[in-house]
Design a protein around this motif. Structure first.
Motif, mmCIF file in Angstrom:
data_model
loop_
_atom_site.group_PDB
_atom_site.id
_atom_site.type_symbol
_atom_site.label_atom_id
_atom_site.label_comp_id
_atom_site.label_asym_id
_atom_site.label_seq_id
_atom_site.Cartn_x
_atom_site.Cartn_y
_atom_site.Cartn_z
ATOM 1 N N LEU A 248 57.402 25.612 68.517
ATOM 2 C CA LEU A 248 57.494 24.455 69.428
ATOM 3 C C LEU A 248 57.029 23.180 68.736
ATOM 4 O O LEU A 248 57.318 22.088 69.178
ATOM 5 C CB LEU A 248 56.642 24.698 70.683
ATOM 6 N N SER A 249 56.277 23.328 67.648
ATOM 7 C CA SER A 249 55.797 22.142 66.933
ATOM 8 C C SER A 249 56.687 21.797 65.756
ATOM 9 O O SER A 249 56.286 21.047 64.876
ATOM 10 C CB SER A 249 54.381 22.389 66.425
ATOM 11 N N VAL A 256 63.112 23.681 68.198
ATOM 12 C CA VAL A 256 62.250 23.607 69.377
ATOM 13 C C VAL A 256 62.975 24.172 70.597
ATOM 14 O O VAL A 256 62.449 25.013 71.325
ATOM 15 C CB VAL A 256 61.823 22.147 69.649
ATOM 16 N N PRO A 287 56.381 19.847 73.954
ATOM 17 C CA PRO A 287 57.569 19.773 73.093
ATOM 18 C C PRO A 287 58.801 19.261 73.832
ATOM 19 O O PRO A 287 59.619 18.549 73.255
ATOM 20 C CB PRO A 287 57.783 21.204 72.613
ATOM 21 N N THR A 290 58.486 15.611 73.954
ATOM 22 C CA THR A 290 58.698 15.022 72.633
ATOM 23 C C THR A 290 60.184 14.876 72.315
ATOM 24 O O THR A 290 60.591 13.907 71.665
ATOM 25 C CB THR A 290 58.010 15.884 71.558
ATOM 26 N N ASP B 176 50.053 16.842 71.008
ATOM 27 C CA ASP B 176 51.480 17.151 70.983
ATOM 28 C C ASP B 176 52.020 16.714 69.623
ATOM 29 O O ASP B 176 52.286 15.549 69.397
ATOM 30 C CB ASP B 176 52.178 16.411 72.129
ATOM 31 N N SER B 178 54.442 17.478 66.009
ATOM 32 C CA SER B 178 55.500 18.207 65.300
ATOM 33 C C SER B 178 55.190 18.142 63.812
ATOM 34 O O SER B 178 54.891 17.071 63.285
ATOM 35 C CB SER B 178 56.859 17.561 65.542
#
Lengths: 948, 364
Positions: A248-249, A256, A287, A290, B176, B178
């Motif tokens: 998810l990151s 994702v 996610p 994002t 949060d 990535s």
């Protein structure tokens, strides 16, 4: 140095010059020439005449030159297949080159040459490369198998490449694993029935390991592949979820979303009481949010998927409303999607913010967006009761702007608000009437006419208003005509003295001058009703209408569940199953969510969830013929119990059939609740009801399925007749009767829900308490449409045996909670144990003997089955139908001895000895079992089966 | 997967096409052009279009449409991400082009993102912490929505196989995130430390989002009055921009753009600072303010002229603000230290912070 010089054109005789250069002895010159050839090729010049000369350059140690020649080959091989054969030898040789890069390059190029004649020569080199010592070669070869399969599937199967490919899933190199999965997925797509990706816990483990180490693209393939796996239990599901969560990151949004798909699917198997379940819910939100800060194209796809996720599990994003607020420079396709999700997330907690935003949007420039925003305000009013008043005043403000399309849109939604909250906001009618002249869209006109008819007694000049519409009756759309007819009839019933002429006029327009059968029929019904019994007419036409439901455009649950399995794919963008739109999809296999705390048993047998499976196969838009079929089914086959309402079937998509209410109530009193017509078709209409359309037929077919299921009892286990489990008196008018059945391994609870109350029932759900054998619903209780008073619905609820276990007393006691929009009701029932007898309950003879001896004698129980006159063979046959298997039969002193075995779903074996004396109608049953407490219930099952 | 790819420029010329399986006629692009026409604005062309036999998935980058033709069920995000990568590659290719004769770097190693045998005379590692504020401010000046989109872009020129650990003063801000694939996820989960063997050169280490719950500070405020008189062909325009909560740092590079309503003919304004332009065709007002000094707040004010006879515009134009603040990460994120293992030399290290406006909109 740039390569641009190659693209400058030279004089005539170019090909000739190049030919000479290609055949030059100097390596440098050769290379330059090939570069020129490639340059010409790229800009679209035909240099195929140089084929033999270029192929001659192929035998070289220079990798750069080799790459260029291969590029040329890929381009022209198809048009020069005979010449392409010339190159085969070099390919075969290159596949054995000491340099792994050359080996890989050769096998890749061969895969790209889509020439039949070459493919057979490709097999041997490919086989070697698939087992090459170098992972780079293996991973290239894996993809080559998929390419070859596309050209010649039979060849690939005959050569056993598919098995080699499957072996590569266990390769030590993650890139090889990823490519093998990618290749198999691609092949599987064109052969959906093949079990290419038959995964087991070991291969899953391999995939999860490779997942961490392969490229982003490989991760997408692996995740999509994982999503098709069905974990054997909730623990396996959880462990896979734990290992997928880090994805998810990932920076790649496709990774994702694929991870989200796996999690959304496997979550279905986790118990909601689990701590981990809550953790997972929390992890899913960031996610998804994002994804909304990515490029607009990605946002769009993400939003379409979030739309599904929000419907399935609203709790994930309930605190994230603000990220869906629209920025003025978002592309329009993003704006519209955000708006949709905002309404889905709207709740009492955030309604003030949402409303402020929507009001802001209603002043934007884009017409489509503004319309949708206005409609959204209406939907908020209907969804969140506390906000209704503010929504109405906001809508009135908007009407004051006099912007034409805003006014029309507002009137359409205000009509719905009137429906939802009768006798509350009628004070605004005067304002609405001021705008009558500006309405030019059928939907808005129809809405306004409905309002005038419905509240005719409060509008002084209602007759004039309606009369003004009547002038151009034949130019109106059907929707408006139908509406006008009913409105004038309503007006007449309310103010009979002044409007007699008007009603005559509209009835004759509708019945004599119209070609539209719907309109004519409706006109005749009214006419006859008014002429025979005006009092009855009044009761019918002006009857109180059922309330409209809150959510109007939800995706039908079975479709939603299927779409959840397709998160991240085109199906999720179109909100349709792939079978509905992918061209040439060769029998796409339907995917379904795993049952909660998954049962492999019910997952494998489609019978386990008959209605779900059937409904899912229907595309969202039901063709008219289908409706007819549904109608016929219900008319012909519908037992005293009526099917789902079908009155809505004639409603056009998005068109609100307001008259349905009048017509519906008309029919109800007229036909006396006939099963086919009495359905409350009125609950479906709303601002837009596309999803609602799916329901009627889906459940219509579901009914058919149930019926055939009922007939099938001949071959399945014995099914007891239905008994009343929950009397209406105890459940505020809801009566439930039912029975249990087992067919081909699928257990189901067959229910009849009857509404004996005066109000409509909806929002059914069912839950079981923990019980001795872990019986649990394998699918939610699907009642597709609200249950009208005096209506019944027959449902077959698939069950599985993987629920939580708690020993009950009596052992076969099942406590059930049923919820509807009115209350929650509890009842308990005893299920016959034989629904738990599994199909493979036949023990081997030797085994039987050994086990019989092995079980201590104190575990033996003896029962008498009285008054049974069957002979031994008939008994044996009858019992076998319910999965009690006769292993041996002996005749001892004139008595027949049957030795039988059966196995319960939880693996408990029960051994039986049944003694039958020809003259005695009483049988003696001896049961031996390691868990002696079940014996009594097994005896009861014997008794029930033999006596029926 | 992707059947064919077409590159189309803004004037609708298909200037490049590539077919993987078989040739799909250019005429398939007609469906795309149809959608483009319907969308009016190039940015509004829907990214997924269905045609009778194909699906067209497209992206719009640098005034070029990358239109891919799809025939089977695929993950559209896969395709879109891939197209963006293709676009990235084209950008790189404009600078250099040559056919390589080495193995694609790192394909086979356990760290596919780093090539082997890296050597530098000066070993350096630079990190840029860049934060963009996305915000919607309503008429009254209160924040409707605000969040920070942050990235750490790195430029690493280190020899050999360096193993880096980057830690933050306040890692809790990052909830949060990535990651670049090089980052060890487990270390982050357990210790909140970014541990990684970096790729060579420029790359994006992480991107993160700090949402409104953590209170996003808004560094500027805008006072505005835009009004149109009923039955008159003019209106007033008066906008002032001021700084707030910027921790002593200067707000610079301020530019305001406004899409004025269609009925606006031209604008007669005076700016106390910077310069403004109004494009009467696109109706876009651009005010290049520059640096804000708290002593003298920049103001732009004057008369708006409407087309005569046009009705009073209904919509309220939003003000789009751009700005930059050097040496500040508005979320408060701070790098604590960078350690290197696995190599002996001492690298030169540097961290730079910058805050910018992302989609920063003030409603009027």
């Amino acid at each position: 140095m740039t390569d641009s010089k190659y693209f400058t054109t030279t004089k005539k005789g170019e090909i000739f010059e190049l030919k000479a250069e290609l055949n030059s002895d100097k390596k440098e010159k050769k290379k330059e020439a090939v570069k020129k050839v490639i340059a010409s090729m790229t800009v679209g010049k035909d240099v195929s005449a140089l084929f033999p000369d270029v192929v001659n350059c192929m035998q070289t140690d220079n990798l750069e030159l080799k790459k260029l020649v291969y590029l040329y080959l890929m381009n022209y091989a198809k048009s020069q297949p005979d010449m392409a054969i010339m190159a085969v030898n070099t390919f075969v040789k290159d596949c054995e080159d000491p340099n792994p890069l050359i080996r890989a390059l050769a096998v890749r190029t061969m895969g790209c040459i889509r020439v039949d004649k070459i493919t057979e020569y490709l097999c041997e080199p490919l086989r070697k490369c698939l087992k090459d010592e170098d992972p780079y070669v293996r991973k290239t070869a894996a993809v080559c198998v998929a390419k070859l399969h596309d050209i010649n599937a039979q060849l690939v199967e005959d050569q056993g490449f598919l098995d080699t490919l499957k072996d590569l899933i266990s390769d030590s190199n993650p890139m090889v694993v990823a490519n093998a999965v990618a290749a198999l997925s691609e092949i599987a797509e064109s052969h959906p029935s093949s079990n290419l990706l038959d995964l087991n816990p070991q291969s899953i483990n391999k995939l999860l390991t490779a997942l961490n180490e392969c490229t982003e693209w490989g991760q997408i393939f692996i995740l999509d592949c994982l999503a098709n796996y069905m974990p054997k239990d909730d623990r396996e599901a959880q462990s896979i979820c734990e290992r997928v969560t880090p994805r998810l990151s990932h920076a790649n949004s496709a990774v994702v979303l694929s991870a989200v798909k796996v999690l959304m699917k496997f979550m279905e198997m986790l118990s909601k009481d689990l701590d981990y379940y809550g953790t997972l819910l929390k992890k899913l939100a960031p996610p998804l949010v994002t994804l909304l800060s990515a490029e607009p194209e990605l946002q769009y796809v993400a939003l379409r998927n979030i739309n599904l996720i929000v419907q399935k599990r609203p709790e994930i994003l309930k605190h994230e409303m603000k990220v869906f607020f629209v920025k003025y420079n978002d592309p329009i396709y993003v704006k519209l999607e955000k708006l949709d999700i905002m309404i889905r997330l709207a709740s009492q907690a955030n309604i003030a913010q949402v409303l402020a935003e929507l009001k802001e949007y209603a002043t934007e420039v884009d017409v489509d967006f503004v319309r949708k925003a206005v409609r959204a305000i209406g939907r908020c009013a209907i969804k969140v009761e506390q906000s209704a008043e503010r929504c109405v005043s906001t809508l009135l403000d908007l009407i004051q702007t006099k912007v034409n399309y805003v006014v029309q849109e507002a009137i359409v939604v205000i009509k719905d608000i009137f429906r939802k909250y009768p006798n509350k906001y009628e004070s605004v009618i005067a304002t609405l009437c001021e705008n009558l002249d500006s309405l030019d869209e059928p939907e808005a006109r129809a809405a306004m006419i409905w309002i005038v008819g419905e509240y005719a007694e409060r509008i002084d000049n209602a007759d004039e208003l309606l009369e003004s519409f009547l002038e151009g009756f034949h130019d109106e759309s059907t929707q408006v005509q139908l509406q006008l007819l009913t409105a004038i009839v309503k007006l007449f019933l309310k103010k009979p003295t002044e409007t007699q002429e008007l009603v005559q006029q509209v009835l004759s327009l509708a019945t004599q001058d119209s070609d539209n059968p719907d309109l004519r029929d409706r006109g005749y019904i009214y006419w006859r009703l008014l002429s025979t019994d005006p009092v009855a007419a009044k009761e019918v036409v002006l009857a109180e209408k059922p309330l409209i439901s809150e959510e109007t455009d939800l995706i039908e649950p079975t479709l939603l569940d299927e779409l959840i399995c397709y998160i991240g794919t085109l199906a999720s963008v179109y909100h349709k199953p792939p079978s509905a739109f992918v061209e040439g999809s060769r029998g796409v296999v339907h995917k379904s969510l795993p049952p909660r705390t998954g049962s492999s048993e019910s997952a494998e047998s489609p019978e386990a969830a008959p209605s779900a499976g059937q409904a899912a196969e229907q595309p969202a838009v039901i063709p008219a013929q289908g409706d007819l079929l549904g109608d016929l089914l219900n008319l012909d086959l519908g037992p005293p119990v009526s099917g789902p309402p079908l009155a809505a079937s004639s409603v056009q998509m998005g068109a609100v059939d307001l008259l349905g209410g009048g017509l519906d109530s008309l029919l109800r009193s007229d036909v006396g609740g006939s099963p086919a017509m009495g359905g409350s078709g009125f609950t479906a209409p709303g601002p837009a009801a596309p999803a609602g359309m799916g329901a009627p037929l889906g459940s219509g077919l579901g009914d058919l399925f149930d019926l055939t299921g009922g007939v099938g009892t001949l071959s399945g286990s014995y099914v007891a007749p239905k008994t009343v489990w929950l009397p209406a008196m105890k459940a505020k008018g809801l009566e439930i009767s039912g029975t249990f059945s087992r067919q081909v391994g699928a257990i189901s609870m067959d229910l009849v829900l009857t509404n004996k109350a005066l109000q409509v029932m909806s929002d059914f759900a069912i839950q079981f308490n923990r019980n001795s054998f872990g019986l649990a619903p394998a699918a939610p209780l699907q009642v597709h449409a609200p249950l009208a008073p005096n209506q019944s619905v027959e449902i077959s609820l698939p069950l599985n045996t993987v629920g939580s276990v708690m020993k009950m007393d009596p052992l076969n006691n099942l406590q059930v909670a049923v919820k509807n929009n009115i209350d929650v009701f509890y009842f308990s029932t005893l299920y016959p144990l034989h629904i738990l007898f599994v199909e493979d309950g036949k023990m081997e003879r030797q085994m039987f003997l050994a086990t019989w001896k092995d079980i201590p004698n104190e575990n033996e129980a003896q029962f008498q089955i009285k008054d049974c006159s069957l002979n031994a063979d008939a008994v044996s046959n009858k019992l076998q139908g319910s999965n009690i298997f006769t292993i041996a039969k002996r005749n001892v002193e004139g008595q027949d001895m049957l030795y039988q075995s059966l196995k319960l779903t939880n693996g408990i074996w029960v051994l039986a000895e049944l003694r039958i004396q020809p003259s005695n109608p009483s049988f003696t049953l001896s049961l031996k079992c390691r868990a002696p407490e079940v014996s009594q219930y097994v005896y009861q099952a014997y008794d029930a089966i033999l006596k029926n | 997967m992707i059947h064919s790819l077409f590159l189309i420029n803004c004037s609708g010329d298909i200037f490049l096409e590539k077919h993987w399986k078989s040739v799909v006629s250019q005429s398939v692009c007609d469906y795309f052009f149809e959608a483009q026409e319907k969308a009016v604005d190039v940015e509004n062309v829907p990214p997924v279009i269905s045609t009778p036999h194909h699906y067209l998935i497209s992206i719009y980058r640098d005034k070029i449409f990358f239109v891919s033709v799809i025939q089977t069920e695929v993950p559209p995000l896969f395709v879109i991400e891939f197209l963006h990568r293709v676009a990235d590659t084209f950008q790189v290719c404009r600078r250099s082009s040559n056919v390589g004769d080495t193995l694609p770097t790192g394909q086979l190693s356990n760290i596919p993102w780093r090539r082997a045998g890296v050597k530098y005379t000066n070993n350096e590692a630079y990190f840029d912490v860049i934060e963009e504020i996305d915000a919607i401010i309503d008429k009254s000046g209160s924040t409707v929505f605000a969040e920070i989109q942050g990235v750490i872009d790195s430029c690493i020129k280190l020899s050999g196989m360096p193993d880096l650990s980057l830690s933050f003063m306040n890692p809790r801000l990052l909830d949060d995130v990535s990651f670049h694939p090089c980052i060890r996820f487990k270390r982050w989960e357990s210790e909140r430390v970014l541990s990684f063997i970096p790729p060579d050169g420029n790359f994006r280490l992480i991107s993160y989002r700090v949402s409104s719950q953590n209170l996003v500070a808004i560094p500027v405020y805008v006072k505005h009055l835009i009004s149109f008189k009923e039955n008159s062909s003019s209106g007033r325009f008066d906008v002032t921009i001021g700084p707030k909560q910027n921790m002593g740092k200067t707000v610079e590079g301020v530019v305001m753009t406004v899409h004025m309503p269609k009925a606006v003919l031209n604008m007669n304004l005076t700016a106390t600072q910077g310069s403004y332009t109004f494009d009467p065709v696109t109706k876009v007002l651009t005010w290049d303010v520059g640096k804000i000094t708290p002593q003298k707040l920049p103001n732009l004010k004057g008369i708006v002229n409407l087309q005569s006879g046009a009705p009073k515009p209904e919509e309220n134009p939003s003000l789009n603000i751009q700005f930059k603040i050097q040496q500040l990460a508005i979320s408060g994120l701070k790098v604590n230290r960078l350690d290197m293992y696995g190599e002996k030399y001492k690298p030169f290290k540097g961290v730079k912070y910058i805050t910018k406006a992302g989609k920063f909109q003030v409603r009027t």
